[in-house]
Design a protein around this motif. Structure first.
Motif, PDB file in Angstrom:
ATOM      1  N   PHE A 150       0.826  -1.206   0.000  1.00  9.26           N
ATOM      2  CA  PHE A 150       0.000   0.000   0.000  1.00  9.26           C
ATOM      3  C   PHE A 150       0.864   1.261   0.000  1.00  9.26           C
ATOM      4  O   PHE A 150       0.696   2.132  -0.853  1.00  9.26           O
ATOM      5  CB  PHE A 150      -0.938  -0.002   1.214  1.00  9.26           C
ATOM      6  CG  PHE A 150      -1.831   1.201   1.257  1.00  9.26           C
ATOM      7  CD1 PHE A 150      -2.937   1.284   0.421  1.00  9.26           C
ATOM      8  CD2 PHE A 150      -1.567   2.260   2.106  1.00  9.26           C
ATOM      9  CE1 PHE A 150      -3.751   2.407   0.438  1.00  9.26           C
ATOM     10  CE2 PHE A 150      -2.379   3.385   2.123  1.00  9.26           C
ATOM     11  CZ  PHE A 150      -3.483   3.451   1.287  1.00  9.26           C
ATOM     12  N   VAL A 151       1.808   1.358   0.931  1.00 16.45           N
ATOM     13  CA  VAL A 151       2.589   2.606   1.010  1.00 16.45           C
ATOM     14  C   VAL A 151       3.477   2.753  -0.227  1.00 16.45           C
ATOM     15  O   VAL A 151       3.693   3.867  -0.706  1.00 16.45           O
ATOM     16  CB  VAL A 151       3.438   2.695   2.301  1.00 16.45           C
ATOM     17  CG1 VAL A 151       2.547   2.839   3.512  1.00 16.45           C
ATOM     18  CG2 VAL A 151       4.374   1.542   2.455  1.00 16.45           C
ATOM     19  N   PHE A 152       3.937   1.628  -0.774  1.00 18.35           N
ATOM     20  CA  PHE A 152       4.772   1.724  -1.977  1.00 18.35           C
ATOM     21  C   PHE A 152       3.942   2.221  -3.169  1.00 18.35           C
ATOM     22  O   PHE A 152       4.414   3.010  -3.985  1.00 18.35           O
ATOM     23  CB  PHE A 152       5.397   0.361  -2.283  1.00 18.35           C
ATOM     24  CG  PHE A 152       6.304   0.389  -3.479  1.00 18.35           C
ATOM     25  CD1 PHE A 152       7.507   1.064  -3.427  1.00 18.35           C
ATOM     26  CD2 PHE A 152       5.950  -0.251  -4.653  1.00 18.35           C
ATOM     27  CE1 PHE A 152       8.337   1.109  -4.534  1.00 18.35           C
ATOM     28  CE2 PHE A 152       6.780  -0.212  -5.760  1.00 18.35           C
ATOM     29  CZ  PHE A 152       7.980   0.467  -5.694  1.00 18.35           C
ATOM     30  N   MET A 153       2.687   1.778  -3.236  1.00 17.47           N
ATOM     31  CA  MET A 153       1.821   2.277  -4.310  1.00 17.47           C
ATOM     32  C   MET A 153       1.577   3.775  -4.145  1.00 17.47           C
ATOM     33  O   MET A 153       1.623   4.530  -5.126  1.00 17.47           O
ATOM     34  CB  MET A 153       0.482   1.531  -4.301  1.00 17.47           C
ATOM     35  CG  MET A 153       0.538   0.194  -5.005  1.00 17.47           C
ATOM     36  SD  MET A 153      -1.127  -0.429  -5.324  1.00 17.47           S
ATOM     37  CE  MET A 153      -1.671  -0.850  -3.688  1.00 17.47           C
ATOM     38  N   VAL A 154       1.302   4.219  -2.912  1.00 16.66           N
ATOM     39  CA  VAL A 154       1.085   5.658  -2.707  1.00 16.66           C
ATOM     40  C   VAL A 154       2.347   6.422  -3.117  1.00 16.66           C
ATOM     41  O   VAL A 154       2.280   7.408  -3.852  1.00 16.66           O
ATOM     42  CB  VAL A 154       0.737   5.954  -1.233  1.00 16.66           C
ATOM     43  CG1 VAL A 154       0.651   7.457  -1.006  1.00 16.66           C
ATOM     44  CG2 VAL A 154      -0.576   5.296  -0.857  1.00 16.66           C
ATOM     45  N   GLY A 155       3.505   5.919  -2.677  1.00 17.00           N
ATOM     46  CA  GLY A 155       4.753   6.590  -3.024  1.00 17.00           C
ATOM     47  C   GLY A 155       4.991   6.603  -4.526  1.00 17.00           C
ATOM     48  O   GLY A 155       5.361   7.622  -5.102  1.00 17.00           O
ATOM     49  N   GLY A 156       4.738   5.492  -5.175  1.00 16.90           N
ATOM     50  CA  GLY A 156       4.983   5.399  -6.611  1.00 16.90           C
ATOM     51  C   GLY A 156       4.014   6.244  -7.419  1.00 16.90           C
ATOM     52  O   GLY A 156       4.405   6.955  -8.337  1.00 16.90           O
ATOM     53  N   LEU A 157       2.734   6.193  -7.047  1.00 20.51           N
ATOM     54  CA  LEU A 157       1.734   6.934  -7.825  1.00 20.51           C
ATOM     55  C   LEU A 157       1.906   8.444  -7.646  1.00 20.51           C
ATOM     56  O   LEU A 157       1.711   9.209  -8.591  1.00 20.51           O
ATOM     57  CB  LEU A 157       0.321   6.483  -7.427  1.00 20.51           C
ATOM     58  CG  LEU A 157       0.000   5.030  -7.830  1.00 20.51           C
ATOM     59  CD1 LEU A 157      -1.253   4.529  -7.123  1.00 20.51           C
ATOM     60  CD2 LEU A 157      -0.165   4.904  -9.339  1.00 20.51           C
ATOM     61  N   THR A 158       2.277   8.882  -6.446  1.00 18.84           N
ATOM     62  CA  THR A 158       2.534  10.323  -6.282  1.00 18.84           C
ATOM     63  C   THR A 158       3.805  10.710  -7.027  1.00 18.84           C
ATOM     64  O   THR A 158       3.963  11.869  -7.416  1.00 18.84           O
ATOM     65  CB  THR A 158       2.660  10.710  -4.805  1.00 18.84           C
ATOM     66  OG1 THR A 158       3.634   9.872  -4.186  1.00 18.84           O
ATOM     67  CG2 THR A 158       1.343  10.589  -4.087  1.00 18.84           C
ATOM     68  N   GLY A 159       4.693   9.729  -7.246  1.00 15.47           N
ATOM     69  CA  GLY A 159       5.872  10.000  -8.061  1.00 15.47           C
ATOM     70  C   GLY A 159       5.501  10.359  -9.490  1.00 15.47           C
ATOM     71  O   GLY A 159       6.193  11.136 -10.143  1.00 15.47           O
ATOM     72  N   LEU A 160       4.377   9.814  -9.972  1.00 16.93           N
ATOM     73  CA  LEU A 160       3.933  10.161 -11.331  1.00 16.93           C
ATOM     74  C   LEU A 160       3.568  11.636 -11.417  1.00 16.93           C
ATOM     75  O   LEU A 160       3.841  12.310 -12.410  1.00 16.93           O
ATOM     76  CB  LEU A 160       2.722   9.304 -11.722  1.00 16.93           C
ATOM     77  CG  LEU A 160       2.966   7.795 -11.753  1.00 16.93           C
ATOM     78  CD1 LEU A 160       1.663   7.051 -11.964  1.00 16.93           C
ATOM     79  CD2 LEU A 160       3.952   7.461 -12.866  1.00 16.93           C
ATOM     80  N   VAL A 161       2.928  12.148 -10.351  1.00 17.01           N
ATOM     81  CA  VAL A 161       2.562  13.564 -10.334  1.00 17.01           C
ATOM     82  C   VAL A 161       3.833  14.417 -10.397  1.00 17.01           C
ATOM     83  O   VAL A 161       3.867  15.463 -11.042  1.00 17.01           O
ATOM     84  CB  VAL A 161       1.759  13.895  -9.060  1.00 17.01           C
ATOM     85  CG1 VAL A 161       1.242  15.317  -9.121  1.00 17.01           C
ATOM     86  CG2 VAL A 161       0.624  12.924  -8.868  1.00 17.01           C
ATOM     87  N   LEU A 162       4.877  13.935  -9.719  1.00 22.85           N
ATOM     88  CA  LEU A 162       6.129  14.705  -9.702  1.00 22.85           C
ATOM     89  C   LEU A 162       6.922  14.526 -10.992  1.00 22.85           C
ATOM     90  O   LEU A 162       7.748  15.366 -11.335  1.00 22.85           O
ATOM     91  CB  LEU A 162       6.986  14.274  -8.505  1.00 22.85           C
ATOM     92  CG  LEU A 162       6.403  14.672  -7.149  1.00 22.85           C
ATOM     93  CD1 LEU A 162       7.191  14.034  -6.021  1.00 22.85           C
ATOM     94  CD2 LEU A 162       6.398  16.181  -6.996  1.00 22.85           C
ATOM     95  N   GLY A 163       6.667  13.424 -11.709  1.00 22.30           N
ATOM     96  CA  GLY A 163       7.412  13.193 -12.941  1.00 22.30           C
ATOM     97  C   GLY A 163       6.906  14.030 -14.114  1.00 22.30           C
ATOM     98  O   GLY A 163       7.643  14.296 -15.053  1.00 22.30           O
TER      99      GLY A 163
END
Lengths: 546, 314
Positions: free
Chosen positions: A362-375
């Motif tokens: 769960f936390v890895f998905m949150v971290g990864g998906l918010t990374g898309l916003v930053l990318g």
């Protein structure tokens, strides 16, 4: 099941070598003892950095100066970052669990270069000591942030040089461990263990080791350039001397972005071990996970520019870095799908390590998906250098690597210490930690969207509400950490003894050796003809000792 | 969820946010729901005998290709909303934004310098970014724009066009030392007529000070707007430089060109400390901490500051 006909080796914990007492540990070349040395060092420094973190969150409970002034706050977040990055998460999983379990999992008696391995730990300790001198000498604790951005790092009167030099020294420890692991994996796999029969944790260690070897020298050179600039006045980065501050950022992130993959790849390896064992089912898509590991290790070299979207780089460079950043998201997504698919039609055993693994997802998905916003370029411009970024990388580095570390220690604990921890306290600690973690970091996403920049010891009243929730979350999380640590430390000293070889019913080699492992792990090197995650013989009946 | 948008960039950035966050939430909620469902359905009590499945190549291809297409869409949305930020028009109002530890100032084409940024609505504003000492970053959340201010980097520009009047906050987003958190100012967007009226009012350039004005109070406003208080406290505490409190007219020990000497804390000393800060260094402090305010603090303003310092003794 333990009555061997031949003379039994002593366990690595009891073995009495040339030295007694503490010398028997700090001069031991046994990979298992070295792993534990790293573990104890990290637990100590993690506690220090966590206390710094909790004090910072308490300062941010209300606008204005609540418990500390700006100079203290700035040196706290600098030291928090230096400890957490350079002392904990970069060496992290490879140094502790890689050292302890890599040789056992591939059927070897030790790493390829045991003395070099001990040297790595000593270099690491010397680096730490040098970093610590920066806190107590010269112009006071450094206040540059762990990134040491030029030209501020040349202008601050604080004691930046020892911190930089200490990080430089620790880099060598990282490189030496990397070389050791690469050679170990190439040369010491058990007979029959072809590359595609190797368990996934060693695979991720292999990818990580290459990044350590190839990327760490860049940061070493960069840190040396800082030393030369501060001591000799050569203008590499300081515009006052004709240097270029953006060049510094490039060199810094050419290492520090791959370093993020040094942190997260072994965590992915741990999760790939835990999920099949507690699902009693073969890992889904072994080859896809191996390929995606190597893809991350490779593409990870080419995305450093996304740390610099607002730094004044050319538009063409930004376009390219944004594009590559999105490519590196794919292998991570593939892994998540494979982990979830592994659980499908399994027989899920809900024990503590599995709780950590599932919450990791769960936390890895949150971290990864918010990374898309930053990318993405447009959204990054708004969120760059705000609390959104702080939340994102804590979800990846603390949520990802930290949860995997906790999962790993609860998974391998009985094997390492020959004792068992109290599962009830462990689960309670996990629950409190998880709730605290979410309420600490989720509000930071919101703060970043609202526009609160990072590294602020004080903020405008409009940011107050989410900061209260975040500070309270920090206190909840630290309570969880206290419970977890107390339980583990007490259990390591006086928990119920176990010599059960395979308490979780795992298939990889570390579960076939004695508990705790003997000095040389194996009396005879095993032959490996099976894939590492074959549960076809699982009858549905668990070991009654479990 | 975030500050009301007030620039022409906002709709594009908003689109990118909605597209990316929409997909992100869909996957986060979807996968989490599947995991929770599995935790119940395949719990060992209900499902004691696991299946043996090693993988499925079709699935691997599907969950490689679909995310790949989605992230390419995200890249596209992020890219198209960002292009206008980089296409800086020639026509517009050119203002130089100056950053120093820890204050902003803005120089207009007619030479006036302000501590807040005043701009008209519906007009392209082109900011030339100029940093005096270390990295800073000019960030206007309501406008969704941010650009680092790099010392030594010429031709570093950003632009925006406001489409709402009002007062917005400008933050420094790049860590710049001690008072980084206090480095913010206001952006005031006015109706064009109002702005040009303000701009034509040259009294702002050399304000006529009425006879009965409280000079000390005006001096205090200068000290606050120029960011002096970040380093020089008013209550006697030592921050970076000496406190302003209760020193005026007293002798002060300083180091001048390596020699320690005693001089009088007088008007001449104050003026020199503002324009040539490293000439006299108060004993116990470090040189190089303050850059000259030549061109940023006028002679008239220095006189007001002196009146203010004098008033602190009373």
């Amino acid at each position: 099941m333990t009555d061997n006909t031949r003379q039994k080796q002593p366990s690595f914990l009891e073995y009495q070598g040339r030295y007694k007492g503490i010398l028997g540990w700090i001069l031991s070349t046994d990979h298992k003892r070295i792993g534990l040395l790293y573990l104890y060092t990290m637990l100590f420094f993690f506690s220090v950095a966590a206390i710094l973190g909790i004090l910072m969150k308490t300062q941010l409970l209300a606008p204005g100066e609540t418990i500390m002034g700006p100079q203290t706050y700035n040196s706290f977040f600098t030291l928090h970052g230096i400890i957490m990055i350079f002392i904990i998460v970069v060496p992290g999983l490879p140094a502790v669990f890689g050292n302890f379990f890599l040789p056992i999992m591939i059927g070897a008696k030790d790493v390829a270069f045991p003395r070099l391995n001990l040297l790595s730990w000593w270099v690491y300790i010397i680096g730490i000591l040098i970093v610590l001198t920066s806190q107590f000498t010269g112009g006071g604790p450094p206040d540059t942030g762990w990134t040491f951005y030029a030209p501020y790092s040349f202008q601050t009167p604080t004691n930046v040089l020892p911190a930089v030099f200490g990080a430089f020294v620790m880099g060598f420890s990282s490189i030496l461990t990397g070389i050791n692991f690469v050679v170990t994996i190439h040369r010491l796999r058990a007979p029959g263990m072809s590359w595609l029969k190797m368990p996934l944790f060693p695979w991720t260690l292999y990818g990580t080791a290459w990044i350590q070897i190839l990327a760490t020298p860049v940061i070493g050179i960069t840190l040396l350039l800082i030393v030369a600039e501060r001591m000799l006045g050569i203008g590499f980065f300081d515009p006052a001397l004709g240097g270029d501050p953006i060049l510094y950022q490039h060199l810094f992130w050419i290492y520090s972005h791959p370093a993020v993959y040094i942190m997260i790849l072994p965590a992915m390896g741990v999760i790939s071990e835990i999920i099949p064992v507690f699902s009693k089912k073969s890992i889904f898509g072994y080859r896809a996970i191996v390929l995606s590991t190597m893809a991350i290790a490779f593409v990870g070299y080419f995305v450093w520019g996304h740390h610099m979207f607002t730094s004044g780089m050319s538009g063409r460079a930004l376009f390219t870095f944004s594009f590559l950043t999105f490519l590196v998201a794919i292998p991570s997504a593939i892994k998540v799908f494979n982990w979830v698919a592994t659980m499908h039609k399994g027989s899920l055993h809900l024990h503590t390590p599995f709780f950590w693994a599932v919450s990791f997802l769960f936390v890895f998905m949150v971290g990864g998906l918010t990374g898309l916003v930053l990318g993405a370029l447009a959204t990054n411009v708004h969120l760059h250098d705000t609390h959104f970024v702080v939340a994102h990388f804590h979800f990846i580095v603390f949520g990802g690597t930290g949860f995997a570390f906790m999962g790993a220690i609860h998974y391998w604990f009985p094997k390492m210490f020959g004792r068992m921890y109290d599962a009830k306290w462990a689960n309670l600690g996990w629950g409190i930690f998880f709730i605290g973690f979410l309420s600490l970091y989720l509000p930071m996403f919101y703060l970043g969207m609202m526009g609160m920049p990072r590294r602020y010891y004080d903020y405008l009243p409009e940011f107050h509400g989410p900061n209260i929730l975040s500070s309270l979350g920090a206190w909840v999380m630290i309570s969880g950490i206290l419970i977890i640590f107390a339980n583990l430390i007490r259990s390591a000293r006086s928990g119920p003894r176990t010599s059960e070889k395979n308490p979780w019913g795992g298939k990889t080699l570390e579960w076939q050796v004695d508990t705790p492992p003997t000095l040389e792990n194996y009396d005879e090197i095993p032959r490996v003809d099976e894939t590492p995650y074959d549960y076809r013989d699982y009858t549905g009946i668990d070991n009654p000792n479990n | 969820m975030y500050p009301l948008g007030a620039s022409t960039f906002v709709p594009g950035v908003e689109n990118a946010f909605v597209f990316i966050l929409g997909i992100a939430f869909f996957f986060l909620i979807g996968i989490t729901a599947v995991i929770i469902y599995f935790l119940f359905k395949y719990n060992k009590k209900r499902h004691p005998k696991p299946a043996h499945i090693e993988g499925n190549n079709t699935l691997e291809v599907i969950w490689t290709v679909i995310p790949l297409l989605l992230v390419m869409g995200m890249f596209y949305y992020g890219y198209v909303a960002w292009i206008p930020m980089k296409r800086i028009p020639d026509e517009g109002i050119h203002i130089t934004a100056n950053a120093r530890m820890w204050s902003f100032s803005f120089t207009y084409e007619d030479g006036r310098v302000t501590d807040k940024l005043y701009v008209p609505k519906d007009t392209a504003i082109i900011l030339n970014l100029n940093a005096r000492d270390v990295l800073h970053s000019l960030y206007i959340p309501a406008f969704r724009v941010k650009e680092d201010m790099v010392p030594g980097l010429t031709d570093n520009r950003m632009w925006f066009q406001a489409n709402n009047t009002g007062t917005f906050t400008i933050f420094c987003a790049e860590y710049c030392g001690l008072q980084h958190a206090l480095m913010y100012t206001d952006l005031v967007v006015m109706e064009p007529e109002e702005f040009w009226e303000w701009y034509a009012d040259t009294t702002a350039l050399a304000p006529v000070i009425p006879e009965d004005a409280n000079l000390a109070l005006l001096g205090r406003q200068v000290v606050e707007s120029k960011g002096c208080i970040a380093c020089h406290s008013l209550d006697g505490t030592v921050v970076i430089g000496p406190s302003f409190l209760g020193k005026f007219g007293d002798p002060v020990r300083v180091i001048t060109a390596g020699e320690e000497r005693e001089i009088l804390y007088d008007e001449e000393y104050v003026r020199r400390s503002i324009y040539d800060p490293d000439y006299d260094i108060t004993v116990g402090f470090r040189p190089g901490q303050m850059l000259s305010y030549e061109g940023e603090v006028s002679e008239e303003e220095v006189s007001l500051i002196i009146e203010f310092l004098r008033s602190l003794n009373e």
